[in-house]
Design a protein around this motif. Structure first.
Motif, PDB file in Angstrom:
ATOM      1  N   UNK A  69      13.602  14.804  29.907  1.00 13.10           N
ATOM      2  CA  UNK A  69      13.602  16.189  30.379  1.00 13.10           C
ATOM      3  C   UNK A  69      14.953  16.852  30.131  1.00 13.10           C
ATOM      4  N   UNK A  70      16.036  16.156  30.494  1.00 15.85           N
ATOM      5  CA  UNK A  70      17.369  16.749  30.350  1.00 15.85           C
ATOM      6  C   UNK A  70      17.746  16.973  28.893  1.00 15.85           C
ATOM      7  N   UNK A  71      17.406  16.021  28.040  1.00 17.42           N
ATOM      8  CA  UNK A  71      17.734  16.180  26.623  1.00 17.42           C
ATOM      9  C   UNK A  71      16.870  17.252  25.972  1.00 17.42           C
ATOM     10  N   UNK A  72      15.605  17.349  26.381  1.00 16.87           N
ATOM     11  CA  UNK A  72      14.741  18.395  25.826  1.00 16.87           C
ATOM     12  C   UNK A  72      15.227  19.778  26.236  1.00 16.87           C
ATOM     13  N   UNK A  73      15.763  19.926  27.457  1.00 14.66           N
ATOM     14  CA  UNK A  73      16.306  21.216  27.876  1.00 14.66           C
ATOM     15  C   UNK A  73      17.474  21.645  27.007  1.00 14.66           C
ATOM     16  N   UNK A  74      18.195  20.668  26.457  1.00 15.58           N
ATOM     17  CA  UNK A  74      19.341  20.983  25.602  1.00 15.58           C
ATOM     18  C   UNK A  74      19.003  20.872  24.117  1.00 15.58           C
ATOM     19  N   UNK A  75      17.688  20.761  23.789  1.00 12.00           N
ATOM     20  CA  UNK A  75      17.222  20.669  22.408  1.00 12.00           C
ATOM     21  C   UNK A  75      17.824  19.458  21.704  1.00 12.00           C
ATOM     22  N   UNK A  76      17.996  18.362  22.458  1.00  7.91           N
ATOM     23  CA  UNK A  76      18.449  17.093  21.910  1.00  7.91           C
ATOM     24  C   UNK A  76      17.284  16.115  21.998  1.00  7.91           C
ATOM     25  N   UNK A  77      16.822  15.649  20.857  1.00 12.72           N
ATOM     26  CA  UNK A  77      15.640  14.785  20.810  1.00 12.72           C
ATOM     27  C   UNK A  77      16.072  13.407  20.323  1.00 12.72           C
ATOM     28  N   UNK A  78      16.054  12.455  21.260  1.00 12.82           N
ATOM     29  CA  UNK A  78      16.506  11.096  20.991  1.00 12.82           C
ATOM     30  C   UNK A  78      15.468  10.113  21.510  1.00 12.82           C
ATOM     31  N   UNK A  79      15.593   8.874  21.033  1.00 11.87           N
ATOM     32  CA  UNK A  79      14.721   7.801  21.510  1.00 11.87           C
ATOM     33  C   UNK A  79      15.231   7.366  22.886  1.00 11.87           C
ATOM     34  N   UNK A  80      14.528   7.772  23.944  1.00 12.94           N
ATOM     35  CA  UNK A  80      14.982   7.462  25.297  1.00 12.94           C
ATOM     36  C   UNK A  80      14.868   5.973  25.614  1.00 12.94           C
ATOM     37  N   UNK A  81      13.961   5.257  24.927  1.00  7.78           N
ATOM     38  CA  UNK A  81      13.868   3.818  25.144  1.00  7.78           C
ATOM     39  C   UNK A  81      15.135   3.103  24.693  1.00  7.78           C
ATOM     40  N   UNK A  82      15.619   3.439  23.510  1.00  2.80           N
ATOM     41  CA  UNK A  82      16.877   2.847  23.029  1.00  2.80           C
ATOM     42  C   UNK A  82      18.045   3.289  23.897  1.00  2.80           C
ATOM     43  N   UNK A  83      18.002   4.512  24.351  1.00  6.08           N
ATOM     44  CA  UNK A  83      19.064   4.999  25.222  1.00  6.08           C
ATOM     45  C   UNK A  83      19.094   4.211  26.528  1.00  6.08           C
ATOM     46  N   UNK A  84      17.913   3.836  27.048  1.00  3.16           N
ATOM     47  CA  UNK A  84      17.869   3.048  28.277  1.00  3.16           C
ATOM     48  C   UNK A  84      18.455   1.656  28.055  1.00  3.16           C
ATOM     49  N   UNK A  85      18.080   0.996  26.975  1.00  6.51           N
ATOM     50  CA  UNK A  85      18.617  -0.348  26.710  1.00  6.51           C
ATOM     51  C   UNK A  85      20.129  -0.294  26.444  1.00  6.51           C
ATOM     52  N   UNK A  86      20.599   0.764  25.805  1.00  4.59           N
ATOM     53  CA  UNK A  86      22.043   0.921  25.618  1.00  4.59           C
ATOM     54  C   UNK A  86      22.739   1.095  26.958  1.00  4.59           C
ATOM     55  N   UNK A  87      22.107   1.846  27.877  1.00  6.38           N
ATOM     56  CA  UNK A  87      22.668   2.032  29.208  1.00  6.38           C
ATOM     57  C   UNK A  87      22.730   0.714  29.971  1.00  6.38           C
TER      58      UNK A  87
END
Length: 282
Positions: A42-60
């Motif tokens: 939701x937050x990335x879509x509001x800023x027009x940033x489209x990323x793989x949230x699954x990879x972002x979670x594992x990186x976190x």
């Protein structure tokens, strides 16, 4: 025989507690992953940033595990490891807020030029929607992205007023509200919308100039707040490396942890007070 029974009972109790802990941790991780992925999307879509949230979670997760371990190995203090873990846990939300605020400030800077471009197209005889399309094509993001979303909503059947109201909700600043109000009043009452937008653009530009002057005049005070907040941290770090035995009770005893907690709270309150004094609304 009694010892065997006691041992068997202890073994069964430990096994049951381990199973419960494993299931609880699995349920917690699942809920945390779902919450993290949904909020990130939701937050990335509001800023027009489209990323793989699954990879972002594992990186976190990798950062949450590796950084506290590294801090523990370097300092030998479990307190610093726990503090680093807590800071990293709240870092994504703070990062989202910072990126969103940066985007809003960029839109605020672009809006006067965009309004002048829109007014110029309307003076040339173009209607509001075609002028908006021309502005989207020739403009720069993020303002062009937000106005492009307004046009998409209109193409999907949303009324112009509702689409502009949605734009004002996505970018909650006074400048956008004034722009939306000017367009709505012109559509309902009539009048020269191009002249209204030109006057509004000049007003917003003067306001930005005034805000820039205020930020320049208060920059020294903000820097003083940062220096005052970081100076005790730098001194404690220097003393910890220069005199490790002397500073050891501060990092490895409950009394030292309590002192660090009190100092951290006072540091935060002092920094917020400095920021509050130096924040001037225009």
């Amino acid at each position: 025989m009694t010892l065997w029974i006691i041992g068997l009972g202890v073994f069964l109790g430990v096994t049951a507690a381990g199973l419960v802990a494993v299931r609880a941790s699995e349920a917690f991780m699942q809920r945390y992953q779902e919450s993290f992925v949904s909020q990130a999307r939701i937050n990335l879509a509001d800023m027009f940033l489209f990323m793989d949230t699954g990879r972002l979670f594992f990186f976190n997760i990798a950062i949450l595990i590796l950084v506290p371990l590294l801090v523990w190995l370097l300092t030998g203090s479990a307190l610093f490891a726990v503090v680093s873990l807590l800071l990293l846990a709240i870092l994504p939300r703070k990062l989202y807020v910072w990126l969103k605020q940066r985007r809003i400030e960029r839109i605020q800077e672009q809006l006067p030029d965009g309004l002048l471009m829109l007014a110029g197209s309307m003076r040339a005889g173009v209607g509001f929607n075609p002028a908006l399309e021309s502005m989207v094509q020739d403009g720069m993001p993020p303002l062009a992205q937000e106005l492009a979303l307004v046009l998409r909503e209109q193409h999907m059947g949303v009324k112009t007023g509702e689409a502009l109201e949605n734009f004002a909700e996505r970018v909650p600043i006074l400048d956008v509200k004034l722009f939306v109000a000017a367009v709505e009043i012109s559509r309902e009452v009539g009048g020269n919308l191009a002249e209204s937008l030109t006057t509004l653009a000049e007003t917003l530009r003067r306001r930005l100039i005034m805000e820039g002057k205020v930020k320049a005049l208060t920059s020294q005070g903000r820097l003083q707040g940062i220096v005052m907040a970081m100076l005790p941290v730098a001194m404690v770090s220097f003393l910890a490396f220069a005199y490790p035995e002397t500073m050891r009770p501060m990092f490895h005893t409950p009394l030292g942890w309590a002192v660090i907690a009190v100092c951290a709270v006072m540091e935060y309150l002092g920094y917020r007070m400095c920021r509050k004094i130096m924040t001037i609304d225009i």
